[in-house]
Design an enzyme around this catalytic site. Structure first.
Site, mmCIF file in Angstrom:
data_model
loop_
_atom_site.group_PDB
_atom_site.id
_atom_site.type_symbol
_atom_site.label_atom_id
_atom_site.label_comp_id
_atom_site.label_asym_id
_atom_site.label_seq_id
_atom_site.Cartn_x
_atom_site.Cartn_y
_atom_site.Cartn_z
ATOM 1 N N GLY A 74 -12.565 -5.788 3.664
ATOM 2 C CA GLY A 74 -11.340 -6.599 4.268
ATOM 3 C C GLY A 74 -11.115 -8.008 3.641
ATOM 4 N N CYS A 136 -3.033 -5.829 -0.490
ATOM 5 C CA CYS A 136 -3.268 -6.224 0.848
ATOM 6 C C CYS A 136 -2.358 -5.739 1.972
ATOM 7 C CB CYS A 136 -3.308 -7.800 0.989
ATOM 8 S SG CYS A 136 -4.338 -8.599 -0.150
ATOM 9 N N ASN A 196 -6.575 -0.391 -8.279
ATOM 10 C CA ASN A 196 -7.241 -0.804 -7.258
ATOM 11 C C ASN A 196 -8.057 0.137 -6.708
ATOM 12 O OD1 ASN A 196 -8.479 -2.463 -5.065
ATOM 13 N ND2 ASN A 196 -6.684 -3.558 -5.106
#
Length: 307
Positions: A74, A136, A196
C-alpha cells in the site's frame, strides 16, 4: 573493467550503465551499502513518497507464490519531507559519485501528485529525475488506478509537467499500454517504466482467507518476465521516448532480453529480496553478454531484436 561502453542516455539522464533498481525493492539505497557498492549502478529509484505520510495496508503484506511473490504494502511511506531529511545527504553523495537518483512520486489524486512533486522539486536538488507512479488508486474516481486510462494518465502528466524541468518518467500499470504510452508522450513524458506489478490473488485453502490482508495484491518476479518483455517491446514500438524495462530480472540474460526488446535501461526488483547483491551481479553478467555480442557500445543492442 568492461570492454564495452555501457553508458546510456535514458530520458536525458546520463547513466554509466543501464542497471537501475525498481522502486520499493531497494529502500533508499543506503540499506544495501553493507552488501554492495551502490555507486556501481547506473541509477537507483527510491521508494515512492507522497506529500504526506501514508500508513500503508495492514499485515500480512507479502507472500511467496510459485515463481514469484505478491505484495499489498500500500505504498507505506514517511512523506517527502521526512524522506528528504532522512536520506537526502546519502542520496546527494550517491549522485556525486555518478549514480543517478530517480525519486518516485505517489498520489491518490491529481492534486496529491502535484503537491508531492512540488516538494520533491524543492527539497531534492540532487534528484536526476522524478518517476510518477500512476498505478496508485484514484480515490476520487472510485479506486481505479490513476493511470488505468489514457485520459487519467494524461491528466496527471498535464498537471505535473510544468512543475519541473528535470526528466519526468512514468511507472505504468500493465493495462492498455501502447495507447496510454502515446497519451503520456503527447503530454511531455520524458520516459516510461514498464511494467508495474500485475494484480493477482493467493488464497490459503485451509483458512479460506487471502494470504494478504487484502483480497488481491501485486504479482512480481520471474514468472511474469516474459509478459513484461512483450509489453516493453510493444511500448518501445509505440512511442519515441525511451523505456526502462522492469519485471522478473534475475540474471544478466533477463536484462539483455529487455535491452533487445527496446529498453534503454533495466530495473532489478524482486531479485533484491532474494539476494541483496543481485543488482551488481546482474550488471556484471550484462557486461559479459554485451562483450560476447562483439559491440563497442551497449546502445548498439537496444531494440536489436531480429524477428
Amino acid at each position: 573493467m568492461s570492454k564495452v561502453d555501457m553508458a546510456v542516455d535514458f530520458a536525458g539522464i546520463k547513466l554509466k550503465n543501464p542497471i537501475n533498481t525498481a522502486s520499493g525493492t531497494f529502500g533508499q539505497g543506503w540499506q544495501f551499502d553493507n552488501f554492495i557498492d551502490v555507486s556501481r549502478l547506473g541509477a537507483i529509484t527510491t521508494k515512492g513518497c507522497a506529500a504526506e505520510p501514508w500508513p500503508g495496508n495492514p499485515k500480512p503484506r507479502m507472500t511467496e507464490v510459485p515463481g514469484g511473490m505478491m505484495n499489498s504494502v500500500g505504498l507505506q511511506n514517511p512523506g517527502v519531507r521526512a524522506f528528504a531529511a532522512e536520506s537526502g545527504e546519502y542520496l546527494a553523495d550517491l549522485s556525486a559519485k555518478g549514480t543517478a537518483v530517480i525519486c518516485q512520486v505517489a498520489g491518490h489524486s491529481v492534486a496529491e501528485y502535484v503537491a508531492a512533486l512540488e516538494l520533491f522539486e524543492e527539497l531534492c536538488p540532487w534528484a536526476a529525475a522524478f518517476e510518477l507512479n500512476v498505478s496508485c488508486p484514484n480515490i476520487a474516481a472510485g479506486g481505479a488506478a490513476c493511470g488505468s486510462t489514457p485520459e487519467g494518465a494524461a491528466e496527471v502528466m498535464r498537471a505535473c509537467r510544468p512543475i519541473t524541468k528535470r526528466p519526468l518518467l512514468v511507472k505504468m500499470a500493465p493495462v492498455r499500454l501502447p495507447e496510454i504510452a502515446r497519451a503520456l508522450e503527447a503530454e511531455g513524458a520524458d520516459g516510461l517504466t514498464v511494467i508495474n506489478s500485475i494484480p493477482g490473488m493467493a488464497i490459503d485453502v485451509n483458512t479460506r482467507r487471502s494470504k494478504l490482508s487484502k483480497p488481491t495484491g501485486g504479482l512480481s518476479g520471474p514468472l511474469l518476465h516474459p509478459i513484461a518483455v512483450r509489453m516493453v517491446w510493444e511500448v518501445a514500438n509505440a512511442v519515441d521516448i525511451p523505456v526502462c524495462g522492469v519485471g522478473g530480472v534475475m540474471t544478466g540474460a533477463d536484462a539483455a532480453e529487455f535491452i533487445l526488446a527496446g529498453a534503454s535501461a533495466v530495473s532489478v526488483g524482486m531479485a533484491n529480496f532474494v539476494d541483496p547483491t543481485s543488482s551488481v551481479r546482474i550488471l556484471e553478467e550484462l557486461e559479459a553478454w554485451a562483450e560476447s555480442q562483439g559491440v563497442s557500445s551497449i546502445t548498439e543492442l537496444i531494440g536489436a531484436l531480429e524477428c
